[in-house]
Design an enzyme around this catalytic site. Sequence first.
Site, PDB file in Angstrom:
ATOM      1  N   HIS A 133      53.419  29.808  24.737  1.00 48.64           N
ATOM      2  CA  HIS A 133      52.319  29.181  25.483  1.00 48.64           C
ATOM      3  C   HIS A 133      51.578  30.228  26.315  1.00 48.64           C
ATOM      4  O   HIS A 133      50.347  30.309  26.277  1.00 48.64           O
ATOM      5  CB  HIS A 133      52.895  28.075  26.378  1.00 48.64           C
ATOM      6  N   GLU A 134      52.328  31.038  27.058  1.00 48.19           N
ATOM      7  CA  GLU A 134      51.696  32.036  27.926  1.00 48.19           C
ATOM      8  C   GLU A 134      51.044  33.155  27.115  1.00 48.19           C
ATOM      9  O   GLU A 134      49.977  33.655  27.490  1.00 48.19           O
ATOM     10  CB  GLU A 134      52.702  32.602  28.934  1.00 48.19           C
TER      11      GLU A 134
END
Length: 169
Positions: free
Chosen positions: A133-134
């Site tokens: 996600h990051e």
Amino acid sequence: MSVLQVLHYPDDRLRKVAAPVKEVNANIQRIVDDMFETMYAEEGIGLAATQVDIHQRIIVIDVSENRDQRLVLINPELLEKSGETGIEEGCLSIPEQRALVPRAAAVKIRALDRDGKPFELEADDLLAICIQHEMDHLVGKLFVDYLSPLKRQRIRQKLEKMAKLNARA
């Protein structure tokens, strides 16, 4: 340390591709520390520098219950991924919205730590999902990009309405 302002979707700055960190120095370490303070203040488990309008390849993560297992990823590279999983993800840049996002179940990455030392990490479960996600943020990708255009539009409208209400308050 200080709490930084988190950008909110649909802010175009969230779409910027982050540049590699050339040198890990005191300035980068201060950014990392401020990012952790911001992430904890916002009750998040991960934060990419892009989300605080710093367009460098820096990520901070802490998925522990006690908030005592800080992970710093500077210039992260995905080496391997395997399996399939997905959870309802949220994002500090997309407040109060969640959606199921398909992800690899396990990842292997290479990055630099807060001191600029290279390391490799194998991760699974929530940590693997959070890393993916990051890392998406570093290339200007958001979890809503995995959704249908209709769902993405609904989320955008909700957030725009929330922003207008907050501006009046």
